[in-house]
Enzyme design. Sequence first.
Site, PDB file in Angstrom:
ATOM      1  N   LYS A   1       0.821  -1.214   0.000  1.00  0.00           N
ATOM      2  CA  LYS A   1       0.000   0.000   0.000  1.00  0.00           C
ATOM      3  C   LYS A   1       0.852   1.259   0.000  1.00  0.00           C
ATOM      4  CE  LYS A   1      -4.413  -1.815   1.263  1.00  0.00           C
ATOM      5  NZ  LYS A   1      -5.601  -1.734   2.115  1.00  0.00           N
TER       6      LYS A   1
ATOM      7  N   ARG B   1      -3.634 -10.386   4.573  1.00  0.00           N
ATOM      8  CA  ARG B   1      -3.993 -10.359   3.148  1.00  0.00           C
ATOM      9  C   ARG B   1      -2.822  -9.758   2.379  1.00  0.00           C
ATOM     10  NH1 ARG B   1      -6.334  -6.776  -0.512  1.00  0.00           N
ATOM     11  NH2 ARG B   1      -7.738  -7.755  -2.056  1.00  0.00           N
TER      12      ARG B   1
END
Length: 370
Positions: free
Chosen positions: A305, A340
């Site tokens: 991210k 995840r």
Amino acid sequence: MSDSVYLRPIGIAPGPQSEHGNAVRLAGGMVYASRFAVILRRGGQIVERWLASPGTIDDVFAKLPEEVGAEAEAQWSNLRMAHPALSLGARTIQLDQPQIMGILNVTPDSFSDGGAFLDDPEAGRAHAAAMLEAGAAIIDIGGESTRPGAKATWEGEENERVLPAIAYCSSMGAAISIDTRRAGVMEAALDAGAALVNDVSGLRFDPRSIELVADRGCPVVIMHAPGKGEDLHADGAYGNVIFDVFDALKERRDAAIAAGIERSRIILDPGIGFGKSVRDNLSLINALPMFHALGQPLLLGASRKRMIGALSKEAAVEDRLGGSIALAIAGMNAGVQLLRVHDVAETVQARNVWRGLRDAALTDFADLPE
């Protein structure tokens, strides 16, 4: 002004022996906590903060206003709750150690691997097989990009993207999660072989989704995102991001239970990167142990991210492996049950080494005098 209370583990121990037994096992996992902050808020402001150990927690609770006493006791019980295994079709996923959820995006525009597996089913099949072989416990299949500024996807188009991927993952015997916020896609995916719903809107986007999940009796990941409409990143203004996200997840947990979803089937995700600044994200990751007080398994999705790039001279998405592993380990150290990730093999290796260290820590102090 109403009062609210929060229990935040702040002293993580390698094992109970190092604290002469004065430590608790967080959420039935491989992480132990010996010190806790008991935080009292009034009107959104912290008015008291006490430090406690398992041996002194009752003394601190005695100082709390009566109206928050039951909530404090519930959170204390939740922190020590061991969660049952997830049953996902023929697969059983134990939650007493971190498990890896591999990401399979079948989209043209996801921030990391958009387009790589959408028009080439064989590439998607090979990628899924590689993730399973590397040790992924779950394959999370998504057909809509939820990056900032992404265009909304029509439900029919989303189904056309995800259903073939579910078919080839199901043929491999994979435990499959469907990453969607649309009830129609959830329903089609569950019929096709998915066993877990991962809704980034927290079951808020589609009014039918909460009832559908309750009726189907499947496990569900409820994620925090501030936006209520198409843009999940909107309205990301917080008084205190840690408490605000905690309260929002608590509200969604309670709404799901009220709608008929069994509590044992609810997983919570703080929503790293969704309507949150780099500072917000870092604060939430540092505070992850506190979220066990909600009494649900936790999922952390921080792989590749933007916060990693922001802390790494704007490293490109494909150059964020080191940061992704660092955040995954932070999640493991916080007792998070599900990670995840894009880079499954590397994360599984990191998890296995981490688990070895945790196992060894249980005997490191075996020769201490009683």
